[in-house]
Scaffold this motif. Structure first.
Motif, PDB file in Angstrom:
ATOM      1  N   SER B   4       0.880  -1.165   0.102  1.00 46.97           N
ATOM      2  CA  SER B   4      -0.051  -0.059   0.030  1.00 46.97           C
ATOM      3  C   SER B   4       0.749   0.983   0.009  1.00 46.97           C
ATOM      4  N   ILE B   5       0.389   2.091  -0.478  1.00 48.27           N
ATOM      5  CA  ILE B   5       0.991   3.640  -0.451  1.00 48.27           C
ATOM      6  C   ILE B   5       0.255   4.393   0.494  1.00 48.27           C
ATOM      7  N   ILE B   6       0.959   4.774   1.399  1.00 46.07           N
ATOM      8  CA  ILE B   6       0.402   5.800   2.429  1.00 46.07           C
ATOM      9  C   ILE B   6       0.765   7.049   2.014  1.00 46.07           C
ATOM     10  N   GLU B   7      -0.157   7.884   2.202  1.00 44.46           N
ATOM     11  CA  GLU B   7       0.065   9.451   1.794  1.00 44.46           C
ATOM     12  C   GLU B   7       1.205   9.943   2.904  1.00 44.46           C
ATOM     13  N   GLU B   8       2.191  10.885   2.409  1.00 43.34           N
ATOM     14  CA  GLU B   8       3.262  11.123   3.423  1.00 43.34           C
ATOM     15  C   GLU B   8       2.748  12.340   4.056  1.00 43.34           C
ATOM     16  N   SER B   9       1.801  13.002   3.671  1.00 44.37           N
ATOM     17  CA  SER B   9       1.548  14.596   4.221  1.00 44.37           C
ATOM     18  C   SER B   9       1.090  14.552   5.507  1.00 44.37           C
ATOM     19  N   ILE B  10       0.580  13.210   6.075  1.00 44.78           N
ATOM     20  CA  ILE B  10      -0.067  13.338   7.579  1.00 44.78           C
ATOM     21  C   ILE B  10       1.011  13.047   8.725  1.00 44.78           C
ATOM     22  N   LEU B  11       1.578  14.165   9.185  1.00 48.64           N
ATOM     23  CA  LEU B  11       2.790  14.126  10.125  1.00 48.64           C
ATOM     24  C   LEU B  11       2.432  13.241  11.335  1.00 48.64           C
ATOM     25  N   SER B  12       1.043  13.274  11.600  1.00 45.39           N
ATOM     26  CA  SER B  12       0.921  12.591  12.879  1.00 45.39           C
ATOM     27  C   SER B  12       0.776  10.956  12.610  1.00 45.39           C
ATOM     28  N   ARG B  13       0.853  10.447  11.429  1.00 45.80           N
ATOM     29  CA  ARG B  13       0.486   9.323  10.885  1.00 45.80           C
ATOM     30  C   ARG B  13       1.686   8.369  11.220  1.00 45.80           C
ATOM     31  N   PRO B  14       1.830   7.283  11.478  1.00 42.52           N
ATOM     32  CA  PRO B  14       3.216   6.475  11.344  1.00 42.52           C
ATOM     33  C   PRO B  14       3.625   5.933   9.959  1.00 42.52           C
ATOM     34  N   THR B  15       4.605   5.822   9.631  1.00 40.72           N
ATOM     35  CA  THR B  15       5.083   5.386   8.288  1.00 40.72           C
ATOM     36  C   THR B  15       5.354   3.761   8.547  1.00 40.72           C
ATOM     37  N   TYR B  16       5.144   3.214   7.651  1.00 41.17           N
ATOM     38  CA  TYR B  16       5.243   1.636   7.697  1.00 41.17           C
ATOM     39  C   TYR B  16       6.290   1.188   6.918  1.00 41.17           C
ATOM     40  N   GLY B  17       6.784  -0.160   7.386  1.00 42.86           N
ATOM     41  CA  GLY B  17       8.163  -0.647   6.519  1.00 42.86           C
ATOM     42  C   GLY B  17       7.722  -2.176   5.967  1.00 42.86           C
ATOM     43  N   GLU B 123       1.952  -0.440  25.558  1.00 37.87           N
ATOM     44  CA  GLU B 123       1.125  -0.719  27.016  1.00 37.87           C
ATOM     45  C   GLU B 123       1.989  -1.690  27.723  1.00 37.87           C
ATOM     46  N   CYS B 124       2.372  -2.838  26.908  1.00 36.71           N
ATOM     47  CA  CYS B 124       3.038  -3.895  27.658  1.00 36.71           C
ATOM     48  C   CYS B 124       4.626  -3.606  27.708  1.00 36.71           C
ATOM     49  N   GLY B 125       5.226  -2.365  27.584  1.00 29.75           N
ATOM     50  CA  GLY B 125       6.372  -2.074  27.997  1.00 29.75           C
ATOM     51  C   GLY B 125       7.408  -2.412  26.591  1.00 29.75           C
ATOM     52  N   LEU B 126       6.994  -2.874  25.653  1.00 23.94           N
ATOM     53  CA  LEU B 126       7.872  -3.102  24.642  1.00 23.94           C
ATOM     54  C   LEU B 126       8.499  -1.878  24.228  1.00 23.94           C
ATOM     55  N   ASP B 127       9.733  -1.732  23.870  1.00 15.81           N
ATOM     56  CA  ASP B 127      10.408  -0.489  23.170  1.00 15.81           C
ATOM     57  C   ASP B 127       9.943  -0.420  21.786  1.00 15.81           C
ATOM     58  N   HIS B 128       9.931   0.853  21.523  1.00 17.11           N
ATOM     59  CA  HIS B 128       9.440   0.825  19.970  1.00 17.11           C
ATOM     60  C   HIS B 128      10.195   0.341  18.752  1.00 17.11           C
ATOM     61  N   THR B 129      11.476   0.207  19.284  1.00 16.16           N
ATOM     62  CA  THR B 129      12.506  -0.298  18.320  1.00 16.16           C
ATOM     63  C   THR B 129      12.289  -1.953  18.275  1.00 16.16           C
ATOM     64  N   ALA B 130      11.590  -2.624  19.273  1.00 18.27           N
ATOM     65  CA  ALA B 130      11.130  -3.997  18.923  1.00 18.27           C
ATOM     66  C   ALA B 130       9.939  -4.286  18.252  1.00 18.27           C
ATOM     67  N   VAL B 131       9.145  -3.410  17.795  1.00 17.29           N
ATOM     68  CA  VAL B 131       8.115  -3.421  16.933  1.00 17.29           C
ATOM     69  C   VAL B 131       8.175  -3.019  15.621  1.00 17.29           C
ATOM     70  N   GLN B 132       7.776  -4.082  14.544  1.00 20.99           N
ATOM     71  CA  GLN B 132       7.988  -3.775  13.326  1.00 20.99           C
ATOM     72  C   GLN B 132       6.431  -3.936  12.700  1.00 20.99           C
ATOM     73  N   CYS B 133       6.264  -3.056  11.417  1.00 22.26           N
ATOM     74  CA  CYS B 133       4.915  -3.122  10.918  1.00 22.26           C
ATOM     75  C   CYS B 133       4.881  -3.063   9.503  1.00 22.26           C
ATOM     76  N   GLU B 134       4.093  -3.835   8.816  1.00 23.89           N
ATOM     77  CA  GLU B 134       4.033  -3.658   7.653  1.00 23.89           C
ATOM     78  C   GLU B 134       2.458  -3.374   7.003  1.00 23.89           C
ATOM     79  N   HIS B 135       2.206  -2.454   6.517  1.00 22.51           N
ATOM     80  CA  HIS B 135       0.677  -2.340   6.167  1.00 22.51           C
ATOM     81  C   HIS B 135       0.579  -2.874   4.892  1.00 22.51           C
ATOM     82  N   ARG B 136      -0.669  -3.458   4.776  1.00 21.49           N
ATOM     83  CA  ARG B 136      -0.986  -4.298   3.484  1.00 21.49           C
ATOM     84  C   ARG B 136      -2.713  -4.001   3.723  1.00 21.49           C
ATOM     85  N   GLY B 137      -3.357  -4.193   2.470  1.00 19.86           N
ATOM     86  CA  GLY B 137      -4.696  -4.261   2.331  1.00 19.86           C
ATOM     87  C   GLY B 137      -5.232  -2.859   2.324  1.00 19.86           C
TER      88      GLY B 137
END
Lengths: 346, 203
Positions: B4-17, B123-137
């Motif tokens: 998916s292509i996520i618009e880059e204009s929304i600064l509060s929105r996360p980017t996905y890898g 919430e469970c105390g995971l550091d953000h560097t330990a979380v990966q996200c891929e946006h699909r659909g």
């Protein structure tokens, strides 16, 4: 100096008004005849006796009425006051800063006696006389931020500093210009400013953040921000937009002078000593256009600013419906004469 | 399915890898149907003796079975599927409450699933560097009604009607990671008689 506190409302019959002697001390936000965003930050030094910049936390004739309005908002919507769990120390920093400043600047209204951690606080205008243990929240009726936030004019956000950014992790926000604490709490500096147009491209927020991250203790800063509000309503939150949005339909050329208010935020920035957080007071001042134009310099200048305002800002500030009639109405007060630099009236 | 292509204009929105296995003592996956293939892609490449460290949660589309079979066949230590994101995220919270240092979290699928997974990880105390996200659909948005605070799932239209307070909401380009939602604000508050066309825009 004794202040006569007014009994007035910011809702319903909107009886709020400025006394004639209060008008010239209004923090008029336009130092020039045109307006564009800037990171207009300056030291929060005492300036001009009688001005809102004279004291750390300005107290004026609207103090008691504003605190009553805040209590009404919090009773209806407790989500307007939120603090993430790590922000309690910052709350105590806030208590100390306000109590020490007000007791120093307004000794006839506020009194603070410290015996070690045992503090005795008297707030005469609000008829508060409390003794508590500094740093022990169980000795206060609520979170320290809420306790003192109910006794100081203006909204207050507290920004935690970490990872080279500022995080909106606590606030008591009942008089906001259309932003939601409940939605924004926990966001970083760029995230919570995301909806602001133009300013990101101009690099305003990058510069502001860089400045704030190195803000030293004991050297507070300030800036002014502005918008327009129909009726003297403090609570223009997005939550209550269906209540205040229809007001914008009520503006006519006949009532515009009393309906449309210049809404100015005196924003100050304070490094807090224990938490290393930044206290961000957003103090709102309201003045009807009829009152603004009593000062000839302001009347000429506000006409020029409104006339030349960029369309994106007209839209973002929500002025679209009545902007043309406002410019037309203001034009009668502008004879084209030059204006003196700076914000103070001649 | 294309990325998916996520618009880059929304600064509060996360980017996905793109999901990629990184060294860790345990690997937790959460995906919906659109993200399942991302999980299969990265887990398939793991050596068999690492499967003991893999835990997968899945939210299938109703009636779908093929992807459940494929995910099950990966041979993870634990594999569970749930009919709703909410239940799967609840289970993720249970799993993460026992997690140790060195835990990695992988999220794949629609923005609503990914956002709620991120919030649970924090919430469970995971550091953000330990979380990966891929946006699909789908680019459907999860929206919070700012007026009555109702969460509205899978919003594809602009504006959208709040099912609870029935106000017509404009979906602002403003995203809260804590709530994993966009902000919905009444679009015709100034003039409630104004007729507004509802268009499908988030597909």
């Amino acid at each position: 100096m004794t202040i006569q506190f007014k009994d007035e409302s910011f809702r319903g019959d909107f009886s709020y008004a400025n006394s004639p002697s209060n008008i010239p001390r209004f923090p008029f936000p336009f130092p020039e005849d045109e307006y564009m965003y800037s990171t207009n930050i300056e030291p929060h030094h005492a300036a001009r006796a009688g001005s809102p910049f004279e004291n750390a936390f300005d107290v004026d004739e609207h103090y008691v009425a504003e605190m009553k309005d805040r209590a009404l908002v919090l009773a209806e919507d407790p989500g307007r006051c939120q603090a993430l769990p790590h922000m309690e120390t910052a709350g105590w920093d806030f208590v100390e800063l306000v109590m020490v400043s007000k007791a120093r600047d307004y000794p006839d209204l506020f009194k603070l006696t410290m015996d070690g951690d045992r503090w005795h606080w008297i707030n005469k205008p609000l008829q508060i006389d409390d003794t508590f243990t500094f740093g022990d929240s169980s000795t206060l009726p609520c979170h320290p931020m809420e306790y003192i936030g109910r006794q100081v004019q203006g909204d207050h956000a507290i920004l935690d500093q970490r990872d080279g950014n500022l995080w909106l992790d606590a606030g008591i926000i009942t008089a906001q210009a259309d932003w939601s604490l409940d939605f924004d709490v926990g966001m970083n500096f760029f995230e919570w400013h995301a909806p602001v147009p133009l300013a990101h491209e101009l690099g305003v927020f990058q510069r502001a953040l860089k400045f704030l991250l190195t803000l030293p203790q004991g050297q507070p800063s300030r800036r002014l921000n502005w918008t327009l509000t129909v009726n003297p309503r403090l609570d223009t939150s997005p939550e209550n937009y269906p209540k205040w949005g229809p007001d914008r339909m009520t503006v006519t050329p006949e009532n515009i002078g009393e309906k449309v208010h210049l809404r100015v935020e005196l924003q100050t920035f304070w490094r807090l000593p224990r938490s290393n957080a930044i206290l961000f007071p957003i103090r709102t001042y309201l003045m009807a256009m009829n009152e603004v134009v009593t000062q000839p310099k302001w009347a000429r200048r506000i006409h020029r600013v409104m006339r030349d305002l960029r369309p994106e800002l007209v839209e973002y500030k929500g002025l679209s419906r009545y902007h043309p009639i406002l410019v037309e109405w203001l034009s009668q007060f502008d004879d084209g004469a030059p204006t003196s630099p700076g914000i103070f009236p001649d | 399915m294309s990325e998916s292509i996520i618009e880059e204009s929304i600064l509060s929105r996360p980017t996905y890898g793109t999901l990629k296995i990184v060294p860790g003592l345990a690997h937790y996956f959460l995906a919906d149907a659109s993200g399942a293939e991302c999980v299969i892609r990265v887990v398939q490449e793991l050596p068999r003796d690492m499967m003991d460290k893999v835990h997968i949660l899945y939210v299938p589309t109703p009636g779908e079975a093929a992807l459940i079979t494929s995910l099950y066949a990966l041979g993870a230590n634990r594999f569970e599927h749930f009919p709703t994101i909410e239940e799967a995220v609840g289970k993720l919270g249970e799993w993460l409450s026992d997690a140790k240092m060195g835990t990695q979290l992988y999220l794949a699928g629609t923005e609503g699933l990914v956002g709620q997974g991120v919030a649970k990880g924090e919430e469970c105390g995971l550091d953000h560097t330990a979380v990966q996200c891929e946006h699909r659909g789908s680019l459907a948005r999860r929206v919070q009604c700012v007026h009555c605070k109702t969460m509205i799932e899978d919003v594809t239209t602009q504006p959208v009607k709040c099912p609870s307070c029935e106000l017509l909401l404009f979906v602002r380009d403003h995203y809260s990671r804590r709530l994993a939602a966009f902000q919905g604000v009444c679009i015709n508050a100034e003039d409630p008689t104004e007729e507004i066309e509802i268009k499908e825009v988030f597909k």
